[in-house]
Scaffold this motif. Structure first.
Motif, short mmCIF file in Angstrom:
data_model
loop_
_atom_site.label_atom_id
_atom_site.label_comp_id
_atom_site.label_asym_id
_atom_site.label_seq_id
_atom_site.Cartn_x
_atom_site.Cartn_y
_atom_site.Cartn_z
N GLN A 101 0.81 -1.22 0.00
CA GLN A 101 0.00 0.00 0.00
C GLN A 101 0.85 1.28 0.00
OE1 GLN A 101 -3.38 -0.20 -0.34
NE2 GLN A 101 -2.90 -2.37 -0.58
N ALA A 102 2.16 1.14 -0.05
CA ALA A 102 3.05 2.32 -0.09
C ALA A 102 3.17 2.75 -1.55
CB ALA A 102 4.40 1.97 0.51
N TRP A 103 2.22 3.55 -2.00
CA TRP A 103 2.11 3.88 -3.43
C TRP A 103 3.36 4.56 -3.96
CZ3 TRP A 103 -1.23 0.77 -5.01
CH2 TRP A 103 -2.38 0.49 -4.27
N ALA A 104 4.09 5.26 -3.13
CA ALA A 104 5.33 5.90 -3.58
C ALA A 104 6.38 4.86 -3.94
CB ALA A 104 5.88 6.83 -2.50
N GLU A 105 6.18 3.64 -3.50
CA GLU A 105 7.14 2.56 -3.77
C GLU A 105 6.52 1.44 -4.59
OE1 GLU A 105 10.66 1.95 -3.10
OE2 GLU A 105 10.32 4.09 -3.27
N VAL A 106 5.55 1.77 -5.45
CA VAL A 106 4.98 0.80 -6.38
C VAL A 106 5.32 1.32 -7.78
CG1 VAL A 106 2.87 -0.24 -7.26
CG2 VAL A 106 3.10 0.20 -4.81
N ALA A 107 6.12 0.68 -8.50
CA ALA A 107 6.94 -0.51 -8.23
C ALA A 107 8.07 -0.14 -7.26
CB ALA A 107 7.54 -1.02 -9.54
N PRO A 108 8.55 -1.13 -6.51
CA PRO A 108 9.60 -0.86 -5.54
C PRO A 108 10.86 -0.29 -6.19
CG PRO A 108 8.70 -3.06 -5.22
CD PRO A 108 8.13 -2.53 -6.50
N SER A 109 11.50 0.63 -5.49
CA SER A 109 12.76 1.19 -5.98
C SER A 109 13.84 0.13 -6.01
CB SER A 109 13.21 2.33 -5.07
OG SER A 109 12.33 3.42 -5.12
N ARG A 110 14.64 0.18 -7.05
CA ARG A 110 15.88 -0.60 -7.08
C ARG A 110 16.97 0.37 -6.67
NH1 ARG A 110 12.99 -1.80 -11.37
NH2 ARG A 110 14.15 -0.43 -12.73
N THR A 111 17.77 -0.01 -5.69
CA THR A 111 18.75 0.91 -5.14
C THR A 111 20.14 0.30 -5.12
OG1 THR A 111 18.35 0.16 -2.88
CG2 THR A 111 17.05 2.05 -3.64
N LEU A 112 21.12 1.18 -5.09
CA LEU A 112 22.50 0.80 -4.84
C LEU A 112 23.10 1.89 -3.97
CD1 LEU A 112 24.97 -1.03 -5.34
CD2 LEU A 112 25.56 0.52 -7.22
N LEU A 135 27.30 8.97 1.61
CA LEU A 135 26.49 7.96 0.94
C LEU A 135 26.07 8.49 -0.43
CD1 LEU A 135 24.64 5.34 0.99
CD2 LEU A 135 22.85 6.85 1.88
N LEU A 136 26.31 7.70 -1.45
CA LEU A 136 25.71 7.95 -2.76
C LEU A 136 24.67 6.87 -2.96
CD1 LEU A 136 28.67 8.91 -5.10
CD2 LEU A 136 26.88 10.38 -4.19
N LEU A 137 23.43 7.30 -3.04
CA LEU A 137 22.31 6.38 -3.19
C LEU A 137 21.75 6.53 -4.60
CD1 LEU A 137 20.02 4.51 -2.24
CD2 LEU A 137 18.95 6.49 -1.16
N TYR A 138 21.87 5.44 -5.39
CA TYR A 138 21.27 5.41 -6.72
C TYR A 138 19.93 4.72 -6.58
CZ TYR A 138 20.21 4.21 -11.51
OH TYR A 138 19.58 4.07 -12.73
N ARG A 139 18.92 5.33 -7.17
CA ARG A 139 17.55 4.81 -7.05
C ARG A 139 16.86 4.88 -8.40
NH1 ARG A 139 12.78 8.21 -4.12
NH2 ARG A 139 11.28 6.55 -3.88
N GLN A 140 16.27 3.75 -8.80
CA GLN A 140 15.49 3.71 -10.03
C GLN A 140 14.16 3.03 -9.72
OE1 GLN A 140 16.96 1.39 -13.32
NE2 GLN A 140 15.84 2.63 -14.79
N ARG A 141 13.10 3.59 -10.25
CA ARG A 141 11.77 3.04 -9.99
C ARG A 141 11.13 2.61 -11.29
NH1 ARG A 141 8.43 7.29 -7.90
NH2 ARG A 141 6.94 5.65 -7.52
#
Length: 188
Positions: A101-112, A135-141
């Motif tokens: 139900q976490a709509w901001a994470e649908v589809a879930p983020s892929r992170t590094l 921290l360098l956080l790469y995020r793709q949704r």
């Protein structure tokens, strides 16, 4: 002075100590770097329940709002936060992510997460270590063409326990004053 038993590995030798005073600076650094690497892996693999076991019950996890100022000292006013959570709120965020139900994470983020520039110092009490890192956080949704890169400077306190280090406090300063990602549905 509190006493804590910590199992640590330096090279191939295991040592048990009662507080940070019995650890060398190299052992303390190893504990901190190992903690940060394992934490990044768990979060990247979305193993949030396991990550919660690395969190101290007295955690203060905050991402303050940063504003553009002439002086770095004035950038964080201390009054506003993007996130300011304790352990029950972090557990609630994890439960929400697991609910679908976490709509901001649908589809879930892929992170590094890439953690570096680690500075480790003994804390004021015998069972606490201060750790600063970048921290360098790469995020793709979803199927987004481009992902986001979220640079963060973190100031942590780790409590040494018989079960290993636990995150006691995290202040995560986003490098940008204006959020460049759609939301902070990921942990920094």
């Amino acid at each position: 002075m509190s006493t804590t038993t910590v199992n640590t590995t330096a090279g191939n030798t295991a040592a048990t100590v009662t507080d940070t005073g019995a650890l060398t600076q190299e052992q303390i650094r190893h504990l901190a770097e190992d903690f940060l690497a394992r934490e990044a892996k768990l979060l990247d693999e979305r193993r949030f329940d396991e990550w919660l076991t690395m969190i101290d019950d007295e955690i203060v996890y905050e991402v303050p709002i940063r504003s553009a100022r002439l002086s770095f000292e004035d950038e964080v006013s201390g009054g506003g936060y993007r996130i300011r959570d304790d352990k029950p709120l972090l557990a609630l965020r994890v439960a929400r992510l697991d609910s679908g139900q976490a709509w901001a994470e649908v589809a879930p983020s892929r992170t590094l997460r890439v953690v570096g520039s680690v500075i480790v110092e003994r804390g004021e009490s015998a069972d606490v270590v201060n750790v600063e890192s970048a921290l360098l956080l790469y995020r793709q949704r979803g199927h987004d063409e481009l992902g986001d890169v979220i640079p963060v400077r973190r100031q942590d306190q780790l409590r040494l326990t018989a079960d290993g280090p636990r995150l006691l406090r995290r202040t995560a300063l986003l490098t940008t004053a204006i959020l460049q990602t759609p939301n902070l549905g990921v942990f920094v």
